[in-house]
Design a protein around this motif. Structure first.
Motif, short mmCIF file in Angstrom:
data_model
loop_
_atom_site.label_atom_id
_atom_site.label_comp_id
_atom_site.label_asym_id
_atom_site.label_seq_id
_atom_site.Cartn_x
_atom_site.Cartn_y
_atom_site.Cartn_z
N VAL A 1 34.43 -17.81 4.56
CA VAL A 1 33.83 -16.75 5.37
C VAL A 1 32.52 -16.33 4.71
CG1 VAL A 1 34.12 -14.48 6.40
CG2 VAL A 1 36.11 -15.97 6.09
N TRP A 2 31.43 -16.44 5.44
CA TRP A 2 30.10 -16.16 4.94
C TRP A 2 29.46 -15.00 5.69
CZ3 TRP A 2 28.68 -19.28 0.86
CH2 TRP A 2 29.35 -20.50 0.72
N ALA A 3 28.45 -14.41 5.07
CA ALA A 3 27.64 -13.39 5.74
C ALA A 3 26.18 -13.62 5.38
CB ALA A 3 28.07 -11.99 5.32
N LEU A 4 25.32 -13.42 6.35
CA LEU A 4 23.87 -13.44 6.15
C LEU A 4 23.32 -12.06 6.42
CD1 LEU A 4 22.82 -16.71 8.06
CD2 LEU A 4 23.28 -16.46 5.62
N LEU B 1 29.53 -14.35 0.19
CA LEU B 1 30.79 -15.08 0.35
C LEU B 1 31.94 -14.09 0.24
CD1 LEU B 1 32.34 -17.85 0.43
CD2 LEU B 1 32.28 -17.79 -2.08
N HIS B 2 32.92 -14.21 1.15
CA HIS B 2 34.09 -13.33 1.08
C HIS B 2 35.16 -14.01 0.23
CE1 HIS B 2 37.55 -10.89 2.32
NE2 HIS B 2 36.66 -9.98 2.68
N PRO C 1 35.70 -13.23 11.85
CA PRO C 1 35.63 -14.46 11.06
C PRO C 1 36.67 -14.52 9.96
CG PRO C 1 33.43 -13.62 11.50
CD PRO C 1 34.39 -12.58 11.99
N LEU C 2 36.96 -13.39 9.31
CA LEU C 2 37.96 -13.39 8.24
C LEU C 2 39.35 -13.71 8.78
CD1 LEU C 2 38.80 -12.99 5.35
CD2 LEU C 2 38.90 -10.52 5.75
N ASP C 3 39.76 -13.06 9.85
CA ASP C 3 41.09 -13.33 10.41
C ASP C 3 41.17 -14.75 10.96
OD1 ASP C 3 42.30 -10.94 9.81
OD2 ASP C 3 41.68 -9.97 11.67
N SER C 4 40.08 -15.23 11.56
CA SER C 4 40.06 -16.61 12.05
C SER C 4 40.28 -17.58 10.89
CB SER C 4 38.73 -16.90 12.75
OG SER C 4 38.66 -18.24 13.17
N HIS C 5 39.64 -17.32 9.78
CA HIS C 5 39.80 -18.18 8.60
C HIS C 5 41.22 -18.09 8.05
CE1 HIS C 5 38.67 -20.40 5.05
NE2 HIS C 5 39.01 -19.41 4.26
N LEU C 6 41.78 -16.88 8.01
CA LEU C 6 43.14 -16.70 7.50
C LEU C 6 44.18 -17.35 8.41
CD1 LEU C 6 42.95 -12.97 6.31
CD2 LEU C 6 42.92 -15.02 4.88
N ALA C 7 43.86 -17.45 9.72
CA ALA C 7 44.80 -18.06 10.66
C ALA C 7 44.97 -19.55 10.42
CB ALA C 7 44.34 -17.81 12.10
N GLY C 8 43.98 -20.19 9.76
CA GLY C 8 44.10 -21.61 9.43
C GLY C 8 43.12 -22.46 10.21
#
Length: 628
Positions: A157-160, A81-82, A515-522
């Motif tokens: 934001v997750w990672a496998l 998890l980030h 994925p991180l920037d997409s999550h931060l964008a809202g």
């Protein structure tokens, strides 16, 4: 100016494992329930043993050790998890040292979000008890083949990380097959892929068999161009108030540019540093621009410059929430007055247009320009302001399911046109709700020379380079860059605007947020308005691409995206995706981002200034030449 996030690019197990207890304490799952930390003495002692073994630098993998204790565990993965967002404390933490994933077909997802809709079944990805998400482009899945890892978004934001390369590749294949079925409603068999894409475009679904030779047009790529290393010193910004309610931006290539807002049309002076307010506003006196021929009294949403930028066409939607308009108003910029109110009509019947654009990339500079292009859901046409009936060429009628033309072509109602743009010679590219992108030659709008298949997402905006070699389509979650070049049977290189591309069609490239920037964008922010930088001369090449998502203006280096050997494309399966970009962050939602005409690029800059309009402000951003 920020960059794509380097902190997400590497996960070091030893660092993450030290933070596992913190992760369990901080983690909140999608339903909002806090997870119980593991605090048993046995658990702590195992961590101590793991730590000591790692300090001895033995060839030891605790995940594999745990799997040996659980030999029947199917699809084993380690879940991360980030946390920390974009702060200096941002890091990856272990959410589960060893768990399993599964792709499940279901008709409902907990919480009601992201299901197939109306009971329609769909594939979902489940990881342990913490992740359950519909397989879709909204996951923004990013692959790291060299790390046997994938990242994605599901309310966090997750990672496998996978234990073997075979398990990693098996996951990616399953994901892509489930995505295909969720998008197209059919199993991802070879037969169905041909059915959806056609034999000519099989390289779009199987990029390994596509002809990528045309992408080598990037031979003039500057090897030291590294957008991922931009810094604050490389950016100069000019910002001023925009008087609120900004709806659209109309950039000029001559003296002035314009912002359309709730009050009127603000006039700005063009200069090498960007655009500067002149203190002039062409106001909607008494609401006249809103009222005539417009039932909704809505503010104009679209502005188009004509006749050497001395005239402006303003178009207002007929109904709020829908772009279609019944007419437009022609404004003389020098006097600030409406000189004509035009009505869209064909054969005595009122019709609507959802968009208008200039005949060519540079025709707004022509003082004698009298025609422009119009687009509606099932109609592509040209209008002539010298004739009050206007239309000089029509492509389809919405009142007939079968359309007959003198040249034998027909369109159905199902074209669902959304957006369009023109090249330097007047060829036209049209994007549709089903994701298809059609290319029309400058000599005929009746039948597309080339029709690219959709990738599953509606095209909401489209742009094309001046020479017609490259097309940029915008969707909610990514941009698609298409090369239109092909070699004909005589060995001549042409574009898809002038001939049918045949079997050797290059696979497109996708431009995505991490994925991180997409999550931060809202959660609700979507890409819109993807553009090339602006040139209007043969022989000049666009240098950048820009798109907007939420409070971000995202900039890609065009040559770097085209470069087949670019590091973003290594170890990827499927269509190549580029994640190397710069971000301009504003403090409110961005209405539009556009590069000025390249004549305003100064000697120490790689590009003309970028103009970023928000509802309350307009900014001009110059990129330093030190970046290249």
């Amino acid at each position: 100016m920020g960059t794509s996030q380097s902190r997400e690019d590497l996960i070091i197990d030893s660092d993450c494992e030290e933070d596992e207890e913190e992760a369990e304490e901080q983690y909140v799952d999608a339903s909002g329930d806090r997870q119980n930390p593991r605090s048993s003495g046995a658990h702590k002692s195992l961590d101590e043993i793991d730590s000591k073994l790692r300090s001895l630098k033995l060839k030891y993998n605790p995940s594999q050790e745990q799997q040996q204790k659980n030999p029947n565990l199917k699809n084993p993965v380690k879940l991360y998890l980030h946390v920390g967002g974009n702060t200096p404390k941002a890091k990856w933490v272990i959410s589960d040292k060893l768990t399993s994933y599964n792709f499940t077909k279901t008709s409902k997802i907990d919480g009601g979000g992201g299901s197939g809709g109306d009971g329609e079944s769909c594939w979902v990805l489940e990881v342990g008890s913490k992740v359950r998400v519909r397989v879709s482009a909204e996951m923004q899945l990013k692959m790291f083949g060299d790390q046997k890892r994938v990242d994605f978004v599901d309310k966090a934001v997750w990672a496998l990380k996978f234990l073997t390369d075979e398990e990693y590749r098996n996951f990616v294949t399953q994901f892509q097959n489930c995505l295909f079925e969720n998008v197209y409603g059919m199993e991802a068999s070879e037969e169905n892929k041909v059915k959806v894409f056609g034999k000519e475009f099989i390289g779009w679904v199987k990029p390994e068999v596509a002809d990528d030779s045309m992408w080598e047009d990037a031979k003039d790529h500057a090897p030291d161009s590294t957008p991922g290393k931009a810094n604050k010193e490389s950016v100069k910004e000019l910002e001023e108030a925009a008087n609120g309610g900004v709806q659209s931006l109309a950039l000029g290539a001559l003296d002035n540019s314009f912002l359309v807002n709730d009050v009127g049309v603000q006039v700005y002076r063009n200069c090498n540093r960007g655009i500067q307010g002149k203190g002039i506003c062409l106001k909607y006196e008494g609401g006249s621009i809103r009222s005539a021929g417009n039932k909704s009294n809505s503010t104009p949403k679209k502005a188009m410059l004509m006749r050497a930028e001395t005239n402006m066409m303003l178009m207002s939607p007929e109904m709020e929430g829908k772009p279609n308009a019944t007419g437009l108003k022609q404004v003389d910029i020098e006097t600030g007055k409406i000189v004509t109110e035009w009505k869209f009509e064909k054969d005595g019947t009122d019709i609507t247009m959802r968009d208008i654009t200039n005949d060519t990339k540079g025709s707004q500079l022509d003082p004698s320009e009298s025609t422009f292009l119009g687009l509606d859901d099932n109609r592509l046409c040209q209008w002539d302001i010298r004739d009050r009936k206007g239309m000089v060429q029509d492509i389809a009628k919405t009142d007939s399911p079968v359309l007959h033309w003198t040249q034998g072509h027909q369109f159905s109602r199902g074209t669902n046109f959304q957006c369009f743009a023109s090249t330097g010679d007047g060829s036209i590219v049209v994007g549709s709700r089903d994701g298809k992108i059609r290319l029309y030659s400058k000599t005929s709008m009746r039948q597309a020379k080339t029709a690219f298949p959709g990738l599953g997402s509606p095209i909401t905006h489209v742009d094309v380079t001046y020479d017609g070699k490259w097309v940029l389509g915008t969707t909610d979650t990514y941009l698609v860059l298409i090369c239109t070049l092909f070699t004909d049977k005589d060995g001549k290189i042409k574009t898809g605007f002038t001939g049918r591309m045949g079997n050797k069609i290059p696979a497109p490239r996708l431009l995505k947020l991490t994925p991180l920037d997409s999550h931060l964008a809202g959660n609700n922010n979507k890409f819109h308005g993807g553009h090339f930088s602006w040139v209007t001369e043969n022989g000049k090449q666009e240098r950048h691409l820009v798109a907007t998502v939420g409070k971000f203006s995202v900039i890609w280096d065009f040559q770097q995206v085209k470069n087949t050997t670019h590091e973003c494309y290594r170890n990827q399966q499927g269509l190549k995706s580029c994640y190397c970009y710069k971000i301009v962050l504003k403090d409110e939602y961005i209405v539009e981002s556009r590069f000025m005409h390249d004549k305003f690029a100064i000697s120490d800059s790689p590009e003309a200034p970028l103009v970023v309009a928000t509802p309350m402000k307009v900014s001009s951003i110059s990129l330093s030449g030190s970046e290249r």
